[in-house]
Design a protein around this motif. Structure first.
Motif, PDB file in Angstrom:
ATOM      1  N   PHE A 141       0.829  -1.212   0.000  1.00  0.00           N
ATOM      2  CA  PHE A 141       0.000   0.000   0.000  1.00  0.00           C
ATOM      3  C   PHE A 141       0.856   1.253   0.000  1.00  0.00           C
ATOM      4  N   MET A 142       0.226   2.380  -0.242  1.00  0.00           N
ATOM      5  CA  MET A 142       0.916   3.662  -0.185  1.00  0.00           C
ATOM      6  C   MET A 142      -0.046   4.671   0.462  1.00  0.00           C
ATOM      7  N   ASN A 144      -0.480   8.595   1.084  1.00  0.00           N
ATOM      8  CA  ASN A 144       0.042   9.922   0.741  1.00  0.00           C
ATOM      9  C   ASN A 144      -0.526  10.972   1.685  1.00  0.00           C
ATOM     10  N   LYS A 176      -1.054  17.144 -11.135  1.00  0.00           N
ATOM     11  CA  LYS A 176       0.401  17.276 -11.333  1.00  0.00           C
ATOM     12  C   LYS A 176       0.692  17.859 -12.716  1.00  0.00           C
ATOM     13  N   SER A 203       5.542  18.166  -8.621  1.00  0.00           N
ATOM     14  CA  SER A 203       5.901  17.322  -9.763  1.00  0.00           C
ATOM     15  C   SER A 203       6.202  15.882  -9.404  1.00  0.00           C
ATOM     16  N   GLY A 204       6.463  15.603  -8.140  1.00  0.00           N
ATOM     17  CA  GLY A 204       6.747  14.217  -7.744  1.00  0.00           C
ATOM     18  C   GLY A 204       8.160  13.793  -8.073  1.00  0.00           C
ATOM     19  N   LYS A 205       9.025  14.775  -8.317  1.00  0.00           N
ATOM     20  CA  LYS A 205      10.416  14.520  -8.692  1.00  0.00           C
ATOM     21  C   LYS A 205      11.154  13.624  -7.698  1.00  0.00           C
ATOM     22  N   ASP A 207      10.116  11.327  -5.982  1.00  0.00           N
ATOM     23  CA  ASP A 207       9.293  10.150  -5.729  1.00  0.00           C
ATOM     24  C   ASP A 207       8.499  10.313  -4.431  1.00  0.00           C
ATOM     25  N   ASP A 252       2.977  14.160  -0.482  1.00  0.00           N
ATOM     26  CA  ASP A 252       2.622  14.502  -1.859  1.00  0.00           C
ATOM     27  C   ASP A 252       1.755  15.766  -1.849  1.00  0.00           C
ATOM     28  N   SER A 254       0.552  17.359  -4.157  1.00  0.00           N
ATOM     29  CA  SER A 254      -0.429  17.518  -5.236  1.00  0.00           C
ATOM     30  C   SER A 254      -1.833  17.141  -4.759  1.00  0.00           C
TER      31      SER A 254
ATOM     32  N   TYR B  82      -3.344  11.777 -13.604  1.00  0.00           N
ATOM     33  CA  TYR B  82      -2.297  12.793 -13.599  1.00  0.00           C
ATOM     34  C   TYR B  82      -1.990  13.167 -15.040  1.00  0.00           C
ATOM     35  N   GLU B  83      -1.722  14.440 -15.264  1.00  0.00           N
ATOM     36  CA  GLU B  83      -1.326  14.878 -16.601  1.00  0.00           C
ATOM     37  C   GLU B  83       0.124  15.333 -16.475  1.00  0.00           C
ATOM     38  N   LEU B  84       1.060  14.460 -16.859  1.00  0.00           N
ATOM     39  CA  LEU B  84       2.449  14.675 -16.484  1.00  0.00           C
ATOM     40  C   LEU B  84       3.266  15.502 -17.457  1.00  0.00           C
ATOM     41  N   TYR B 187       0.905   5.355 -10.450  1.00  0.00           N
ATOM     42  CA  TYR B 187       1.984   6.322 -10.261  1.00  0.00           C
ATOM     43  C   TYR B 187       2.651   6.118  -8.895  1.00  0.00           C
ATOM     44  N   ASN B 188       1.847   5.760  -7.899  1.00  0.00           N
ATOM     45  CA  ASN B 188       2.393   5.552  -6.566  1.00  0.00           C
ATOM     46  C   ASN B 188       3.320   4.353  -6.489  1.00  0.00           C
ATOM     47  N   PHE B 189       2.986   3.307  -7.248  1.00  0.00           N
ATOM     48  CA  PHE B 189       3.758   2.072  -7.134  1.00  0.00           C
ATOM     49  C   PHE B 189       4.855   1.965  -8.192  1.00  0.00           C
ATOM     50  N   SER B 191       6.424   4.923  -9.444  1.00  0.00           N
ATOM     51  CA  SER B 191       6.833   6.319  -9.620  1.00  0.00           C
ATOM     52  C   SER B 191       8.238   6.441 -10.212  1.00  0.00           C
ATOM     53  N   VAL B 192       9.137   5.514  -9.833  1.00  0.00           N
ATOM     54  CA  VAL B 192      10.509   5.624 -10.325  1.00  0.00           C
ATOM     55  C   VAL B 192      10.542   5.458 -11.848  1.00  0.00           C
ATOM     56  N   ASN B 195       8.550   8.417 -13.599  1.00  0.00           N
ATOM     57  CA  ASN B 195       9.298   9.681 -13.588  1.00  0.00           C
ATOM     58  C   ASN B 195      10.491   9.633 -14.540  1.00  0.00           C
TER      59      ASN B 195
END
Lengths: 371, 207
Positions: A141-142, A144, A176, A203-205, A207, A252, A254, B82-84, B187-189, B191-192, B195
């Motif tokens: 899970f995550m 935020n 974002k 931007s989530g740069k 992570d 996060d 966003s 998300y609109e990246l 995106y959460n899982f 993300s690396v 991105n």
């Protein structure tokens, strides 16, 4: 008799785990009726995710509504004070219009509300309960976290005062969407350096790593409101980082909720494999104020229906044993045979013929009252 | 595995070229036949081609982690994604067009023919103008010619079709280009890797 949790639906098994988690944290079960007076929702329409509500009249002509939300009903009724807080959990159905299909859906929600304190401990308790709740759904899970005070401060730093401008910027933040935000900010007269700081934060740069994001937030934003929010987040992180969930709780910025209701920490939870967020909530002291309750409150809700939709638990067999009996078998013999077979712990379906389209591990025939 | 939804047609081909040049190629089979699913197991990429309007649906429901969709479709359907990135390809604009020399009669309801109902409604709501939407599925240009509508709201790329039919743009609504979108949960899982893809694509767009 003990309950075999493996045989429960995902919705039920998650709920029983949640019930245990909340119960052990000292939260008590709260039960609501299915409908409320429509006026409650009319006055707080923007708190709801959908404005379409199922309404009907009672015998006296009063307009009632099938509950589209649980928090409003709890807030309306709470007698919580700072000294005498209330900590509740619930499992209720809410009725909402699905934005895509334009049809009403019954959604099963479980959640907690902690009303009374707005101290750091009560915030931390809710965050940790949210993490444990997500873990009860799936280990992967995550959670935020964002801070409405920080976002408000950030917008104020950018010199944004108009509600329309703020609403449009919020939309870009939520998606974002840095490219359109940059163009719009320039048009709205936001200084370029402020806009770039905002963009870097959403931007989530990094992570969304809590520590890195905190550092970036402290470096990029200078206002006093944001500094206060960052200080709160730092205190929270100091506790989170030593828990087993440190890798799974992210910062996060966003995530933005309605500023008319939410003020401090806000939460959004995801589990791998479910495409939409399954948990959302936050601190809603402002909502309490709207109801003239001079106490802080925080909570979250879990969409159990969404969870159930993605964790199908279709059993391989309709029953463990099919007990076939004939026309000559006595009802008492059939009953006793079925009871005997159930003692082994499996499920037994008694029928006079093999039901079409159903599967059984074993078929046992009854003859002359014997298996 | 990174699942990518691309729109069928010219925009999909162009989006694939950008992705391929950024290091997300899938061999040279793409676009050569009628296959709709392509995999590059080594790189851990899977592409699938769907109708342009359906790309945001595949992304919102998490079947695709990321996808490429026109801003017109994103504004029309407001998916929760998300609109990246603005990929800068497929540039065109949403515009109001009418017969050459058209003059609006403000005393009556304006009849607007369009495929983009929500975009048209939002635009005229902003102007407080009373309109009647006539939803069409294609060949929107014929509507004012046959006097089905006063104006049309449609995508204009070069303006050639409008010109050939004796129509012209009277007002622009918003610019359009292709966007890279992502599922919020994925995106959460991932993300690396997502991105990383965004950064590589950014580099490719700048070239």
């Amino acid at each position: 008799m003990t309950l075999d949790t493996d045989k429960l639906s995902k919705e039920d098994s998650v709920y029983f785990t949640l019930k245990d988690i909340y119960g052990r944290a000292g939260y008590t079960h709260y039960r609501l009726r299915k409908f409320e007076e429509y006026s409650l929702y009319l006055e707080n329409m923007s708190f709801l995710t959908s404005e379409s509500i199922i309404t009907f009249n009672d015998a006296d002509g009063k307009l009632l509504a099938l509950k589209p939300d649980v928090t409003l009903s709890i807030v309306k009724n709470t007698k919580a004070t700072v000294e005498n807080g209330e900590k509740l959990y619930y499992r209720e159905s809410v009725y909402r219009m699905d934005a895509r299909t334009r049809e009403y859906r019954e959604i099963c929600q479980a959640g907690v509300e902690s009303m009374g304190g707005n101290d750091l401990y009560s915030t931390l308790e809710i965050i940790m309960l949210a993490a444990e709740s997500l873990k009860a759904i799936d280990c992967d899970f995550m959670l935020n976290i964002s801070h409405m005070g920080f976002i408000r401060g950030m917008l104020a730093d950018c010199g944004i005062t108009s509600e329309a401008v703020s609403a449009e910027i919020t939309e870009y933040i939520n998606a974002k969407n840095c490219h359109d935000l940059r163009i719009f900010a320039e048009k709205a007269g936001v200084p370029a350096d402020k806009a770039e700081s905002l963009i870097e934060l959403i931007s989530g740069k990094n992570d969304n790593d809590f520590e890195n994001m905190l550092r970036a937030a402290g470096r990029l934003i200078t206002g006093s409101k944001t500094a206060q929010a960052v200080a709160e987040l730092e205190e929270i992180y100091a506790v989170i980082k030593d828990t087993p969930y440190s890798e799974r709780i992210k910062l996060d910025f966003s995530i933005v909720s309605d500023m008319n209701y939410y003020n401090g920490i806000i939460l959004r939870g995801y589990v791998r494999g479910v495409p939409k967020s399954v948990l959302s909530g936050g601190r809603y002291d402002k909502l309490m104020k709207r109801f003239n309750k001079a106490v802080g409150a925080m909570g979250f809700a879990i969409n159990l229906s969404e969870v159930a939709a993605y964790y199908g638990t279709k059993p391989e067999y309709d029953a463990d044993i099919l007990l076939l009996y004939g026309n000559d078998d006595k009802p008492g013999d059939i009953f006793n045979a079925a009871r005997q077979l159930r003692k082994s712990g499996g499920s037994v379906l008694a029928a006079c013929s093999v039901p079409e389209g159903k599967k059984f591990k074993q078929i046992i025939c009854l003859g002359d009252g014997n298996i | 595995m990174l699942n990518i939804a691309l729109p069928t047609g010219r925009l999909g081909d162009r989006a694939y070229s950008v992705l391929r040049d950024a290091g997300y190629g899938c061999g040279d089979v793409f676009g050569d036949n009628r296959k709709l699913i392509f995999k590059n197991e080594e790189q851990g990429i899977s592409y699938f081609l769907v109708k342009p309007v359906d790309v945001p649906i595949y992304v919102e429901y998490g079947i695709a982690d990321i996808g490429v969709a026109g801003k017109d479709i994103l504004i029309e359907h407001s998916p929760d994604v998300y609109e990246l990135l603005d990929l800068g390809i497929g540039r065109c604009r949403m515009a109001v067009a009418a017969k050459n020399g058209y003059k609006e009669d403000n005393n009556r309801t304006l009849r607007v023919a369009t495929k983009f109902v929500n975009a048209a409604k939002a635009f005229y709501r902003g102007k407080s103008r009373e309109i009647e939407i006539i939803k069409l599925s294609g060949s929107i240009e014929t509507a004012p010619l046959l006097e089905l509508s006063d104006v049309i709201v449609d995508i204009v790329e070069t303006g050639t079709t409008l010109k050939e039919n004796g129509l012209s743009v009277i007002e622009e609504i918003f610019p359009i280009s292709a966007r890279l979108i992502a599922n919020k949960s994925s995106y959460n899982f991932k993300s690396v890797i997502i991105n990383e893809a965004v950064e590589k694509l950014k580099g490719e767009i700048k070239k």
